[in-house]
Enzyme design. Structure first.
Site, PDB file in Angstrom:
ATOM      1  N   GLY A 165     -72.194  59.369  28.477  1.00  0.00           N
ATOM      2  CA  GLY A 165     -72.595  58.096  29.075  1.00  0.00           C
ATOM      3  C   GLY A 165     -72.343  58.064  30.568  1.00  0.00           C
ATOM      4  CG  ASP A 166     -68.359  58.133  32.214  1.00  0.00           C
ATOM      5  OD1 ASP A 166     -68.517  56.939  32.526  1.00  0.00           O
ATOM      6  OD2 ASP A 166     -67.355  58.545  31.614  1.00  0.00           O
TER       7      ASP A 166
END
Length: 393
Positions: A165-166
């Site tokens: 996600g990051d």
């Protein structure tokens, strides 16, 4: 840094960990001058992250310059303004509102440098009712829909094994920055790139939303298979397993011939995408019985001969010895001040004229203070010494 596609551009990187810094890594890989701001004495928390020996910072901060600066002090904030006046991008991944609290928000910095492009990465974006919440990658993966469909159907949702996600939010931030750069070429003006983790994950979610709104279907966890797309799975072999994807009609015919059951290529039970999808488990069992009588190497050789997509499931050891990785220099060994045999992934994507390059691993904390404060900002040694003594730099 050897000339890259982003040569001549300067980015000021603020924030820490992954969601912002990975965007900075992508830009540094292609020649941008990335000046990373870190808190004095402690630095980016990523310096202590990693499994076993903390090595992650050496990758995510490669090709960057490190300076120390206390952003919570007014004198530190004034230095940021001076850097912003001389830069093309400012990248940050603090909780929304933090830079505004320090009088370093968009309005202030745009007034100083109207060509500046401000790249902002956060959990939920700069606006909306959740914007002020703390947002980590895992939360964005859950809210964006990825966690629900990751893993085996009889177990709770699974993590992908990476901070995806990051990294996705950072990748979209980099993409947005390049769009904003082209807009600046046309207008002379910068803008804000607002990349939210949950939206970056959502952008990857294929047709999951219209599947629900149109057909009432909610995708669920399916483990290693792609539902109704067959054959495509991990199959057992004498010495391990291989991933084989023979799910296209023409590929299935070749695969059936490879397995010595050519008649199944035209069999109405298997000769169409829909038919194979209905008999997915049956096909997987048939193929698994065939693969487990052969080694992984034998299966892969046969698949290559018959034009059937297949591959091993790699870990680092397999990557290091694979001729494709070697031929394209997908992995490179880089000098490291503390560690021998430091191998990391190379720059991607490959550009034919300006391929980018890894020049150095993540720098020591404050390694470039003198170069940035002295040479770029013209700060004399006495001033630097005073600011350092008072904890500003």
């Amino acid at each position: 840094m050897a000339q890259g596609a982003l040569d001549g551009l300067r980015l000021i990187e603020m924030g820490q960990l992954i969601a912002g810094p990975f965007c900075g890594q992508l830009m540094a890989d292609h020649g941008a001058e990335v000046i990373k701001i870190e808190p004095p004495k402690v630095g980016d928390a990523m310096r202590a992250w990693g499994q076993g020996i903390p090595l992650w910072f050496s990758v995510v901060a490669r090709n960057k310059k490190s300076i120390t600066l206390n952003l919570r002090e007014k004198e530190g904030q004034e230095i940021v303004r001076k850097l912003a006046a001389k830069s093309d991008f400012l990248l940050e991944n603090f909780r929304p509102g933090t830079l505004e609290k320090w009088n370093l928000g968009w309005d202030e910095l745009h007034a100083i440098n109207e060509a500046l492009i401000m790249i902002r990465v956060s959990g939920y974006g700069q606006t909306g009712p959740y914007s002020a919440r703390a947002g980590y990658g895992g939360i964005g993966e859950a809210m964006g829909g990825m966690r629900h469909i990751a893993g085996e159907p009889d177990r709770p949702p699974s993590r992908a094994g990476l901070s995806i996600g990051d990294s996705l939010a950072a990748t979209y931030a980099c993409l947005g920055a390049m769009m904003a750069l082209n807009h600046r070429h046309n207008t002379g003006k910068g803008q804000v790139v607002d990349s939210a983790i949950y939206e970056a994950v959502l952008a990857m979610m294929e047709s999951t939303v219209p599947e629900y709104t149109v057909a009432g279907h909610i995708r669920e966890r399916t483990g290693s298979i792609l539902p109704k797309v067959a054959p495509s799975n991990v199959y057992p072999t004498k010495d391990g397993s291989v991933l084989v994807a023979g799910n296209q009609d023409s590929v299935w015919k070749r695969m059936a011939a490879m397995m010595g059951v050519s008649e199944l290529g035209d069999d109405p039970r298997y000769n169409s995408h829909m038919a194979r999808g209905e008999r997915q488990a049956e096909l997987d069992e048939l193929i698994g019985e065939w693969t487990k009588e052969r080694t992984s190497a034998e299966v892969l050789t046969l698949c290559e001969e018959h034009g059937v997509p297949a591959g091993n499931i790699y870990r680092a050891p397999e990557m290091l010895h694979d001729p494709q990785f070697q031929a394209r220099e997908a992995l490179i060994e880089v000098d490291h001040p503390k560690h021998d045999n430091f191998v990391m992934q190379n720059v991607a994507p490959k550009l034919s004229e300006t391929p980018g390059k890894v020049e150095w691993v993540g720098p020591e904390l404050g390694q470039h203070n003198e170069a940035v404060y002295g040479e770029l900002l013209g700060m004399d040694s006495a001033t630097r010494a005073d600011l350092e003594e008072r904890g500003i730099i």
